[in-house]
Write a protein that holds these residues in place. Structure first.
Motif, PDB file in Angstrom:
ATOM      1  N   GLU A 274       0.810  -1.208   0.000  1.00 13.27           N
ATOM      2  CA  GLU A 274       0.000   0.000   0.000  1.00 13.27           C
ATOM      3  C   GLU A 274       0.845   1.261   0.000  1.00 13.27           C
ATOM      4  O   GLU A 274       0.561   2.222  -0.730  1.00 13.27           O
ATOM      5  CB  GLU A 274      -0.925  -0.028   1.223  1.00 13.27           C
ATOM      6  CG  GLU A 274      -1.845   1.172   1.327  1.00 13.27           C
ATOM      7  CD  GLU A 274      -2.701   1.091   2.584  1.00 13.27           C
ATOM      8  OE1 GLU A 274      -2.386   1.818   3.535  1.00 13.27           O
ATOM      9  OE2 GLU A 274      -3.658   0.287   2.602  1.00 13.27           O
ATOM     10  N   SER A 275       1.898   1.281   0.845  1.00 14.15           N
ATOM     11  CA  SER A 275       2.692   2.503   0.971  1.00 14.15           C
ATOM     12  C   SER A 275       4.068   2.168   1.524  1.00 14.15           C
ATOM     13  O   SER A 275       4.216   1.243   2.338  1.00 14.15           O
ATOM     14  CB  SER A 275       1.986   3.502   1.899  1.00 14.15           C
ATOM     15  OG  SER A 275       2.816   4.607   2.169  1.00 14.15           O
ATOM     16  N   ASN A 276       5.059   2.940   1.086  1.00 18.13           N
ATOM     17  CA  ASN A 276       6.417   2.753   1.617  1.00 18.13           C
ATOM     18  C   ASN A 276       6.493   3.134   3.089  1.00 18.13           C
ATOM     19  O   ASN A 276       7.365   2.640   3.818  1.00 18.13           O
ATOM     20  CB  ASN A 276       7.412   3.599   0.814  1.00 18.13           C
ATOM     21  CG  ASN A 276       7.591   3.073  -0.605  1.00 18.13           C
ATOM     22  OD1 ASN A 276       7.405   1.873  -0.853  1.00 18.13           O
ATOM     23  ND2 ASN A 276       7.944   3.956  -1.537  1.00 18.13           N
ATOM     24  N   ARG A 277       5.591   3.986   3.533  1.00 17.60           N
ATOM     25  CA  ARG A 277       5.600   4.388   4.945  1.00 17.60           C
ATOM     26  C   ARG A 277       5.214   3.245   5.878  1.00 17.60           C
ATOM     27  O   ARG A 277       5.500   3.294   7.075  1.00 17.60           O
ATOM     28  CB  ARG A 277       4.639   5.564   5.148  1.00 17.60           C
ATOM     29  CG  ARG A 277       5.127   6.866   4.523  1.00 17.60           C
ATOM     30  CD  ARG A 277       4.147   7.983   4.756  1.00 17.60           C
ATOM     31  NE  ARG A 277       2.858   7.718   4.138  1.00 17.60           N
ATOM     32  CZ  ARG A 277       1.810   8.535   4.210  1.00 17.60           C
ATOM     33  NH1 ARG A 277       1.903   9.675   4.894  1.00 17.60           N
ATOM     34  NH2 ARG A 277       0.692   8.235   3.602  1.00 17.60           N
ATOM     35  N   ASN A 278       4.536   2.236   5.343  1.00 14.31           N
ATOM     36  CA  ASN A 278       4.150   1.093   6.179  1.00 14.31           C
ATOM     37  C   ASN A 278       5.297   0.101   6.380  1.00 14.31           C
ATOM     38  O   ASN A 278       5.240  -0.720   7.301  1.00 14.31           O
ATOM     39  CB  ASN A 278       2.974   0.351   5.538  1.00 14.31           C
ATOM     40  CG  ASN A 278       1.689   1.149   5.590  1.00 14.31           C
ATOM     41  OD1 ASN A 278       1.529   2.010   6.458  1.00 14.31           O
ATOM     42  ND2 ASN A 278       0.786   0.884   4.663  1.00 14.31           N
ATOM     43  N   ARG A 279       6.304   0.169   5.549  1.00 18.20           N
ATOM     44  CA  ARG A 279       7.315  -0.887   5.561  1.00 18.20           C
ATOM     45  C   ARG A 279       8.194  -0.852   6.811  1.00 18.20           C
ATOM     46  O   ARG A 279       8.511  -1.902   7.370  1.00 18.20           O
ATOM     47  CB  ARG A 279       8.171  -0.791   4.290  1.00 18.20           C
ATOM     48  CG  ARG A 279       7.345  -1.038   3.030  1.00 18.20           C
ATOM     49  CD  ARG A 279       8.166  -1.065   1.774  1.00 18.20           C
ATOM     50  NE  ARG A 279       7.308  -1.354   0.611  1.00 18.20           N
ATOM     51  CZ  ARG A 279       7.752  -1.494  -0.627  1.00 18.20           C
ATOM     52  NH1 ARG A 279       9.062  -1.362  -0.887  1.00 18.20           N
ATOM     53  NH2 ARG A 279       6.908  -1.757  -1.606  1.00 18.20           N
TER      54      ARG A 279
END
Length: 752
Positions: A497-502
């Protein structure tokens, strides 16, 4: 001749009086629990005009066994999976009711100036509604299939669970553990052992029962089940809990097995016997003098339960998302106390922390509120109608539509919430299993290894061998803790969904890895004296080996699959035999209609008729979606399907439609034959005389079957056995035949 022991005499007196009184209560359509209490009052030493029990100690011993078997049976009828599937609504209602009623009971006790411990236990007693009494009241009033009744039963199941926890907490409070740290320790101890016993039990007990299934008949199953119950009760007391708590846990474990229903039926007579003795012992502690002296507190406590449960119960169900009408029906239904209140009172007496007057006061309150339960259930609708006429329509409509709005708002699923919840549960469960495994190894295996390898020189070898075995034992748990849910749909969706979640997702893996390393560090620290840095390094390396080991991975997956199979074994059997509720049932619960099961009585007038002939949809508005017969399901039966006695009709409809349908099913019955005594069949010898009208006629032409309703079963010809009488053979003078029929029919035949 030797005199009977007092124990046998007391048992005979208890069972005889209980049998007579319960027959009377059965005739009056009152709960049998009240009959047992009255029987106990009759045979108690407080009654000078009747025969009394001699040895109260033995009766209390049987009563303790009765409590244990009662909670074992309660566990058999309980499933933790059902609790997890209920969602948050019943949990919110249950916790709110228990908190409010406990505080209310404590306040009332303080109002009378009673001791603090009396008030604490009184609050616990007033918070527990009676599952048995409410279930019977719903059944008697024909409300068991209605939707609000299912909501009430869900809350009652949760109340029973919290009652078990409350008993443990009250025991801790009674022993002086009132400080916050000690209370927290007690709660954590309950959670630890509860999860440990359930996980280990669900893994081991079904395996054991499956391996000996071909060797177990009904008798052996009963002995094995009660043996497991008593063993867990003993183990529970060894670790500081009550025997009743252990019995309930074992019942919950067995409830997840395929044999659960069979065990429940086998244990029921034993439970009924000792349960009856327990409730009789409750009645024995009722002192008429105390009832007179405490008449005012009894009446005030009755009003506290009636008003408190009606108000707080309604508020609790509304807080959980129910409409005002549904919430009032639920709240008014719970306005009584029952068996768990007696058990909590017995606990207080056995611990010596409550006053003697409290027990008979609670029993009197229970008796009064039990009698009032059906009237309270009926009263909910008139009270709602009264409120509907006096409250603003806008307020009524908004409250009644609250449940639909709640369901609409809870449809979406939050990936982060679901993923973190699953990871937390897995980490807690596997941490508890690892801790228990380490404790077992250090308690039993380490001393054994030190005995096998004695001396200071071999001491470190014993520690090393134990450490390696311990790591191998907990390796599957540590790997599952670190790796499980890392490839779940929620994890992948958040990752994509998003790189911020990784980064947060990687952080969840690191946290679980640190917890796993902590277990290795503890083992090394306990068994060795090496530097902390070296132990941390060893922990990291060992966890990496565990994560990348194919053997550990295979072992972890195998254990988890076996556990899930054991956990779902009862559901799998239900699906195979067509007993599980259809998947679309949950969708229907959001509407005014729902699903309910109705069993066709053995004397129903409907038997032998087809669904087309019965025309249930037109008459009552219900739709029969399935018919269950002998464990097999017929889905969407056509109109030519014939109804048989014992069939379970799974119907779809509303509460009003179900009420009419149930009334018709119960009333349209054949009833009892008024001439049953005259229907007995007899066998007689008939001698054919020369002037008999049967001479020269065949059996068919004689009319013996058609005209006289009798049957010729044979011809006597001097042989050992009767000779068959051919239908075309003509009767002859001197024939001796044997005929069978009802007495009146035979008399008519012999007068010819």
């Amino acid at each position: 001749m030797a005199e009977l022991p007092a124990m046998i005499q007391d048992l005979a007196l208890i069972l005889m009086v209980a049998g007579i009184v319960t027959l009377i209560f059965k005739k009056l359509k009152q709960p049998l629990v009240l009959g047992y209490i009255v029987a106990g009052f009759v045979v108690s030493p407080s009654m000078p005009y009747t025969a009394s029990v001699v040895d109260m100690e033995n009766v209390h011993l049987w009563a303790d066994i009765g409590v244990m078997f009662l909670l074992f049976s309660l566990g058999l009828d309980f499933s933790f999976k059902k609790i997890l599937k209920m969602g948050a609504s019943p949990i919110i209602s249950t916790c709110t009711i228990i908190f409010c009623m406990s505080m209310l009971g404590f306040s009332v006790g303080r109002l009378f100036g009673w001791e603090q411990m009396d008030c604490i236990f009184l609050g616990g007693m007033l918070a527990m509604s009676s599952t048995t009494i409410i279930y019977k009241a719903f059944d008697d009033l024909g409300l068991r299939q209605q939707q609000f009744a299912g909501l009430v039963m869900s809350v009652l199941i949760l109340e029973d669970i919290l009652a078990i926890v409350m008993m443990v907490m009250l025991s801790a409070i009674a022993q002086g553990n009132l400080e916050g740290g000690q209370m927290l320790q007690s709660i954590l101890s309950i959670v630890f052992f509860l999860i440990l016993w359930l996980v280990v039990g669900i893994f081991a007990v079904p395996l054991f029962l499956r391996s000996v299934r071909t060797l177990i008949n009904g008798e052996v199953m009963l002995v094995v089940s009660l043996g497991l119950c008593c063993a867990m009760a003993v183990f529970s007391t060894k670790v500081g809990f009550s025997s009743a708590f252990g019995a309930f846990i074992m019942g919950s474990i067995l409830a997840e097995t395929v044999e659960a229903e069979r065990i429940e039926k086998l244990v029921e007579p034993v439970k009924n016997l000792f349960g009856a003795i327990f409730f009789v012992s409750v009645g024995m502690l009722v002192d008429p003098k105390i009832l007179v002296d405490y008449a005012l507190p009894i009446l005030l406590l009755v009003m506290t339960i009636l008003v408190g449960q009606s108000v707080f119960g309604t508020f609790s169900f509304m807080l959980a998302g129910e409409s005002l009408k549904s919430a009032m029906r639920c709240g008014f239904s719970m306005a009584q106390i029952g068996e768990f209140s007696f058990i909590i009172a017995s606990l207080g007496l056995s611990l010596g922390v409550i006053s003697d007057f409290l027990y008979p006061v609670v029993v009197a309150v229970s008796v009064i509120t039990t009698f009032l339960t059906p009237y309270m259930i009926r009263l909910s609708t008139p009270v709602y109608n009264h409120l509907e006429h006096h409250l603003p329509n806008k307020l009524i409509n908004s409250l009644n539509s609250l449940s639909m709005n709640t369901h609409q708002h809870t449809q979406g699923q939050n990936y982060w919430k679901k993923l973190l919840t699953q990871m937390t549960v897995n980490t807690v469960v596997y941490s508890i299993l690892s801790s228990a495994a380490i404790a077992v190894m250090f308690t039993f295996v380490l001393p054994f290894m030190r005995g096998v390898l004695p001396g200071w020189e071999l001491h470190w070898y014993a520690n090393g061998v134990t450490g390696v075995l311990t790591v191998l034992l907990i390796a599957p748990f540590l790997r599952a803790m670190v790796m499980k849910k890392n490839r779940s749909p929620e994890f992948r969706a958040l990752w994509a969904e998003s790189n911020r979640n990784r980064l947060p997702l990687i952080f969840t893996i690191i946290v679980r890895a640190i917890i796993a390393i902590g277990f290795i560090f503890y083992i090394c620290n306990y068994l060795s004296r090496i530097a902390n840095a070296l132990m941390i390094t060893i922990g990291v390396l060992v966890v990496l080996l565990i994560v990348f080991s194919r053997w550990v991975k295979h072992r972890s997956i195998t254990l988890e699959r076996l556990f899930v199979q054991n956990l779902r074994s009862r559901d799998i059997a239900a699906e195979v035999h067509g007993k599980k509720r259809p998947l679309y049932a949950d969708r229907l619960l959001d509407r005014d209609i729902h699903i309910a099961n109705f069993e066709v009585p053995v004397d129903s007038m409907w038997m032998g008729q087809t669904l087309k002939q019965l025309n249930l949809g037109k008459k009552y508005g219900v739709h029969v979606s399935s018919i269950i017969r002998s464990g097999w399901r017929v889905n969407i039966p056509d109109g030519d399907y014939i109804i048989f006695p014992g069939d379970v009709l799974q119907a779809i409809g509303s509460d009003e439609q179900f009420s009419a349908f149930r009334d018709a099913l119960e009333t349209e019955r054949l009833g009892v034959d008024p001439n049953e005594e005259q229907r007995i069949m007899k066998l007689r010898q008939l001698v054919i005389a020369s002037d008999s009208p049967f001479v020269g006629k065949t059996l068919i032409d004689s009319g013996i079957r058609d005209l006289y309703s009798c049957m010729v079963i044979g011809l006597e010809e001097g042989k050992q056995n009767l000779s068959p009488f051919p239908p075309n053979r003509k009767f002859k003078d001197g024939d001796i035949v044997w005929v069978v029929g009802e007495e009146e029919a035979l008399d008519a035949l012999f007068q010819v």
